[in-house]
Design a protein around this motif. Structure first.
Motif, PDB file in Angstrom:
ATOM      1  N   ILE A   9     -16.641  -2.471  -6.690  1.00  0.00           N
ATOM      2  CA  ILE A   9     -17.941  -3.126  -6.804  1.00  0.00           C
ATOM      3  C   ILE A   9     -19.017  -2.127  -6.388  1.00  0.00           C
ATOM      4  O   ILE A   9     -18.826  -1.364  -5.442  1.00  0.00           O
ATOM      5  N   HIS A  10     -20.109  -2.100  -7.125  1.00  0.00           N
ATOM      6  CA  HIS A  10     -21.180  -1.152  -6.854  1.00  0.00           C
ATOM      7  C   HIS A  10     -22.478  -1.673  -7.471  1.00  0.00           C
ATOM      8  O   HIS A  10     -22.492  -2.699  -8.141  1.00  0.00           O
ATOM      9  N   PHE A  11     -23.565  -0.957  -7.232  1.00  0.00           N
ATOM     10  CA  PHE A  11     -24.844  -1.268  -7.869  1.00  0.00           C
ATOM     11  C   PHE A  11     -25.572   0.046  -8.136  1.00  0.00           C
ATOM     12  O   PHE A  11     -25.158   1.106  -7.667  1.00  0.00           O
ATOM     13  N   HIS A  12     -26.639  -0.040  -8.910  1.00  0.00           N
ATOM     14  CA  HIS A  12     -27.458   1.119  -9.233  1.00  0.00           C
ATOM     15  C   HIS A  12     -28.908   0.801  -8.885  1.00  0.00           C
ATOM     16  O   HIS A  12     -29.324  -0.358  -8.907  1.00  0.00           O
ATOM     17  N   ASP A  13     -29.680   1.825  -8.605  1.00  0.00           N
ATOM     18  CA  ASP A  13     -31.121   1.645  -8.414  1.00  0.00           C
ATOM     19  C   ASP A  13     -31.819   1.446  -9.753  1.00  0.00           C
ATOM     20  O   ASP A  13     -32.976   1.044  -9.796  1.00  0.00           O
ATOM     21  N   GLU A  14     -31.107   1.729 -10.826  1.00  0.00           N
ATOM     22  CA  GLU A  14     -31.643   1.569 -12.173  1.00  0.00           C
ATOM     23  C   GLU A  14     -31.099   0.290 -12.811  1.00  0.00           C
ATOM     24  O   GLU A  14     -30.117  -0.273 -12.358  1.00  0.00           O
ATOM     25  N   ILE A  15     -31.742  -0.129 -13.886  1.00  0.00           N
ATOM     26  CA  ILE A  15     -31.236  -1.211 -14.721  1.00  0.00           C
ATOM     27  C   ILE A  15     -30.108  -0.609 -15.555  1.00  0.00           C
ATOM     28  O   ILE A  15     -30.251   0.474 -16.106  1.00  0.00           O
ATOM     29  N   LEU A  21     -18.886  -1.226 -27.793  1.00  0.00           N
ATOM     30  CA  LEU A  21     -18.823  -0.729 -29.175  1.00  0.00           C
ATOM     31  C   LEU A  21     -17.523  -1.126 -29.863  1.00  0.00           C
ATOM     32  O   LEU A  21     -17.495  -1.347 -31.066  1.00  0.00           O
ATOM     33  N   ALA A  22     -16.437  -1.188 -29.090  1.00  0.00           N
ATOM     34  CA  ALA A  22     -15.121  -1.564 -29.633  1.00  0.00           C
ATOM     35  C   ALA A  22     -14.273  -2.123 -28.504  1.00  0.00           C
ATOM     36  O   ALA A  22     -14.421  -1.739 -27.346  1.00  0.00           O
ATOM     37  N   GLY A  23     -13.414  -3.057 -28.842  1.00  0.00           N
ATOM     38  CA  GLY A  23     -12.521  -3.640 -27.840  1.00  0.00           C
ATOM     39  C   GLY A  23     -13.193  -4.712 -27.011  1.00  0.00           C
ATOM     40  O   GLY A  23     -14.120  -5.393 -27.465  1.00  0.00           O
ATOM     41  N   VAL A  24     -12.753  -4.830 -25.769  1.00  0.00           N
ATOM     42  CA  VAL A  24     -13.217  -5.867 -24.841  1.00  0.00           C
ATOM     43  C   VAL A  24     -13.490  -5.209 -23.493  1.00  0.00           C
ATOM     44  O   VAL A  24     -12.755  -4.333 -23.061  1.00  0.00           O
ATOM     45  N   ARG A  25     -14.560  -5.649 -22.808  1.00  0.00           N
ATOM     46  CA  ARG A  25     -14.872  -5.158 -21.468  1.00  0.00           C
ATOM     47  C   ARG A  25     -15.190  -6.352 -20.594  1.00  0.00           C
ATOM     48  O   ARG A  25     -15.897  -7.274 -21.015  1.00  0.00           O
ATOM     49  N   ALA A  26     -14.673  -6.348 -19.382  1.00  0.00           N
ATOM     50  CA  ALA A  26     -14.900  -7.460 -18.453  1.00  0.00           C
ATOM     51  C   ALA A  26     -15.557  -6.942 -17.181  1.00  0.00           C
ATOM     52  O   ALA A  26     -15.298  -5.824 -16.733  1.00  0.00           O
ATOM     53  N   PHE A  27     -16.403  -7.792 -16.592  1.00  0.00           N
ATOM     54  CA  PHE A  27     -17.104  -7.471 -15.357  1.00  0.00           C
ATOM     55  C   PHE A  27     -17.034  -8.673 -14.423  1.00  0.00           C
ATOM     56  O   PHE A  27     -16.996  -9.819 -14.877  1.00  0.00           O
ATOM     57  N   ARG A  28     -17.079  -8.411 -13.133  1.00  0.00           N
ATOM     58  CA  ARG A  28     -17.278  -9.471 -12.144  1.00  0.00           C
ATOM     59  C   ARG A  28     -18.691  -9.285 -11.608  1.00  0.00           C
ATOM     60  O   ARG A  28     -19.042  -8.221 -11.102  1.00  0.00           O
ATOM     61  N   VAL A  29     -19.510 -10.348 -11.754  1.00  0.00           N
ATOM     62  CA  VAL A  29     -20.907 -10.304 -11.339  1.00  0.00           C
ATOM     63  C   VAL A  29     -21.207 -11.585 -10.584  1.00  0.00           C
ATOM     64  O   VAL A  29     -21.001 -12.687 -11.112  1.00  0.00           O
ATOM     65  N   LEU A  30     -21.668 -11.444  -9.356  1.00  0.00           N
ATOM     66  CA  LEU A  30     -22.029 -12.591  -8.525  1.00  0.00           C
ATOM     67  C   LEU A  30     -20.903 -13.621  -8.488  1.00  0.00           C
ATOM     68  O   LEU A  30     -21.130 -14.825  -8.594  1.00  0.00           O
ATOM     69  N   GLN A  32     -18.618 -14.260 -10.668  1.00  0.00           N
ATOM     70  CA  GLN A  32     -18.236 -14.802 -11.972  1.00  0.00           C
ATOM     71  C   GLN A  32     -17.683 -13.684 -12.854  1.00  0.00           C
ATOM     72  O   GLN A  32     -18.233 -12.579 -12.901  1.00  0.00           O
ATOM     73  N   GLU A  33     -16.598 -13.956 -13.584  1.00  0.00           N
ATOM     74  CA  GLU A  33     -16.057 -12.978 -14.520  1.00  0.00           C
ATOM     75  C   GLU A  33     -16.714 -13.173 -15.885  1.00  0.00           C
ATOM     76  O   GLU A  33     -16.768 -14.281 -16.400  1.00  0.00           O
ATOM     77  N   ILE A  34     -17.214 -12.071 -16.437  1.00  0.00           N
ATOM     78  CA  ILE A  34     -17.872 -12.097 -17.737  1.00  0.00           C
ATOM     79  C   ILE A  34     -17.092 -11.178 -18.658  1.00  0.00           C
ATOM     80  O   ILE A  34     -16.845 -10.019 -18.323  1.00  0.00           O
ATOM     81  N   VAL A  35     -16.702 -11.689 -19.820  1.00  0.00           N
ATOM     82  CA  VAL A  35     -15.934 -10.913 -20.797  1.00  0.00           C
ATOM     83  C   VAL A  35     -16.808 -10.691 -22.030  1.00  0.00           C
ATOM     84  O   VAL A  35     -17.362 -11.641 -22.585  1.00  0.00           O
ATOM     85  N   LEU A  36     -16.921  -9.423 -22.424  1.00  0.00           N
ATOM     86  CA  LEU A  36     -17.719  -9.064 -23.589  1.00  0.00           C
ATOM     87  C   LEU A  36     -16.822  -8.500 -24.675  1.00  0.00           C
ATOM     88  O   LEU A  36     -15.907  -7.728 -24.396  1.00  0.00           O
ATOM     89  N   ASN A  37     -17.094  -8.870 -25.916  1.00  0.00           N
ATOM     90  CA  ASN A  37     -16.380  -8.340 -27.075  1.00  0.00           C
ATOM     91  C   ASN A  37     -17.257  -7.315 -27.778  1.00  0.00           C
ATOM     92  O   ASN A  37     -18.463  -7.222 -27.520  1.00  0.00           O
ATOM     93  N   ALA A  38     -16.660  -6.570 -28.694  1.00  0.00           N
ATOM     94  CA  ALA A  38     -17.398  -5.574 -29.464  1.00  0.00           C
ATOM     95  C   ALA A  38     -18.644  -6.208 -30.071  1.00  0.00           C
ATOM     96  O   ALA A  38     -18.598  -7.321 -30.594  1.00  0.00           O
ATOM     97  N   GLY A  39     -19.773  -5.509 -29.950  1.00  0.00           N
ATOM     98  CA  GLY A  39     -21.038  -6.007 -30.474  1.00  0.00           C
ATOM     99  C   GLY A  39     -21.872  -6.756 -29.455  1.00  0.00           C
ATOM    100  O   GLY A  39     -23.033  -7.061 -29.719  1.00  0.00           O
ATOM    101  N   GLN A  40     -21.317  -7.050 -28.295  1.00  0.00           N
ATOM    102  CA  GLN A  40     -22.060  -7.757 -27.261  1.00  0.00           C
ATOM    103  C   GLN A  40     -22.545  -6.763 -26.206  1.00  0.00           C
ATOM    104  O   GLN A  40     -22.018  -5.658 -26.073  1.00  0.00           O
ATOM    105  N   CYS A  41     -23.555  -7.184 -25.443  1.00  0.00           N
ATOM    106  CA  CYS A  41     -24.072  -6.323 -24.380  1.00  0.00           C
ATOM    107  C   CYS A  41     -24.399  -7.155 -23.156  1.00  0.00           C
ATOM    108  O   CYS A  41     -24.477  -8.386 -23.218  1.00  0.00           O
ATOM    109  N   PRO A  52     -16.795  -3.494 -12.809  1.00  0.00           N
ATOM    110  CA  PRO A  52     -16.053  -3.416 -14.065  1.00  0.00           C
ATOM    111  C   PRO A  52     -14.566  -3.687 -13.796  1.00  0.00           C
ATOM    112  O   PRO A  52     -14.000  -3.146 -12.847  1.00  0.00           O
ATOM    113  N   LEU A  53     -13.953  -4.520 -14.614  1.00  0.00           N
ATOM    114  CA  LEU A  53     -12.540  -4.870 -14.450  1.00  0.00           C
ATOM    115  C   LEU A  53     -11.700  -4.105 -15.464  1.00  0.00           C
ATOM    116  O   LEU A  53     -12.175  -3.784 -16.552  1.00  0.00           O
TER     117      LEU A  53
END
Length: 78
Positions: A9-15, A21-30, A32-41, A52-53
């Protein structure tokens, strides 16, 4: 393209803007687990902790980091 690693777990001073772009990426934020598919941001506001999970499938993402003052957000000190 490789499977995406998990990170601590980490944070940045930037946005942070992450575009999947391809595949699936998951994050834990506050808690909650959020799963993104290709084309999502996702946009992480500055200083918001996120984790990032790991994924099993090949994943490609584009990350952009924007300082809040560069896009007209945040407090300006004169």
């Amino acid at each position: 393209m490789n499977a995406a690693p998990g990170l601590r777990i980490h944070f940045h001073d930037e946005i942070q803007v992450t575009i999947v772009l391809a595949g699936v990426r998951a994050f834990r934020v506050l808690g909650q687990e959020i799963v993104l598919n290709a084309g999502q941001c996702i946009v992480f506001p500055a200083r918001v902790p996120h984790q990032p999970l790991p994924t099993q499938s090949p994943t490609a993402c584009l990350n952009a980091y924007l300082h809040p003052l560069q896009i007209g957000l945040g407090r300006r000190v004169l």
